[in-house]
Enzyme design. Sequence first.
Site, PDB file in Angstrom:
ATOM      1  N   CYS A   6     -21.526 -24.497  16.499  1.00 12.88           N
ATOM      2  CA  CYS A   6     -20.651 -23.807  17.444  1.00 12.88           C
ATOM      3  C   CYS A   6     -20.421 -24.681  18.659  1.00 12.88           C
ATOM      4  O   CYS A   6     -21.281 -24.779  19.523  1.00 12.88           O
ATOM      5  CB  CYS A   6     -21.254 -22.469  17.878  1.00 12.88           C
ATOM      6  SG  CYS A   6     -20.222 -21.574  19.056  1.00 12.88           S
ATOM      7  N   GLY A   7     -19.276 -25.321  18.703  1.00  9.54           N
ATOM      8  CA  GLY A   7     -19.002 -26.236  19.784  1.00  9.54           C
ATOM      9  C   GLY A   7     -18.528 -25.585  21.058  1.00  9.54           C
ATOM     10  O   GLY A   7     -18.468 -26.227  22.095  1.00  9.54           O
TER      11      GLY A   7
END
Length: 282
Positions: free
Chosen positions: A115-116
């Site tokens: 999850c950037g």
Amino acid sequence: MGRVTERRKVIRIRDGAVSTRPDTLVAEEPLEIRLNGKPLAITMRTPGDDFALAAGFLVSEGVLGDHRDLQNIVYCAGATVDGSNTYNVVDVKTAPGVAIPDITLERNVYTTSSCGLCGKASLDAVRTTARWPIADTPPVRVEPALLASLPDRLRAAQRVFDRTGGLHAAALFAEDGELLDVREDVGRHNAVDKLVGRALQNGDLPLSRAILLVSGRASFELAQKAVMAGIPVLAAVSAPSSLAVDLAAETGLTLVGFLRGSSMNVYAGEDRIALRATAAQG
């Protein structure tokens, strides 16, 4: 510098038989991205193409949009107490006159390989104004059969996946199906950043005639990265999220999910897909 793969001992059980053997794993190490000497973000990534990753990340953040915005990228020496270079810290120096965002805004700068954007202070913060509105780009028409052929071609180009089975991949294709570039990483968002960063370094932005294919799901973050790079078509072998579909509809992005064999779902931007049959009403 960290390797792309590492070896670890594993106990293997097959049909009741137990053996010990070495196994090849994908490497995962932190990368700190600094902007003009100031810490900006930390992401877990597979080492390699680190400069492209940093550049692509800054494209998605709205900082960079042209290769002339970038002065240089270097690994930071003295990143540890003993002064050694870990090759896990890069500093991006922008050209004079490039507007810099307020990096003191409240945000968690740690981003995981899955999850950037979890570190963003709010969802609204990622709805960055695109430099190249996709709705205004020249029309691209893609045959469903061409789209259907892309996952197998991406899989064939995944060299590290063959050894580890633990990497995501992203690829850029031309509208005629030519493979332009492919990158692998433990994080799907990193793989896309590496593609976009290389395009920026080569002076190829915006990617207004390209198709972006990702090996997993299509999250809001990946849709945003496509929009920020001017990519008109995003295809994924798995499902999109509701926010990804919303963003695609708002920006004119063509979003295709569940691209498997000859089957696919078109969630937005169907005008770019060369549909011949009348869609059945559900």
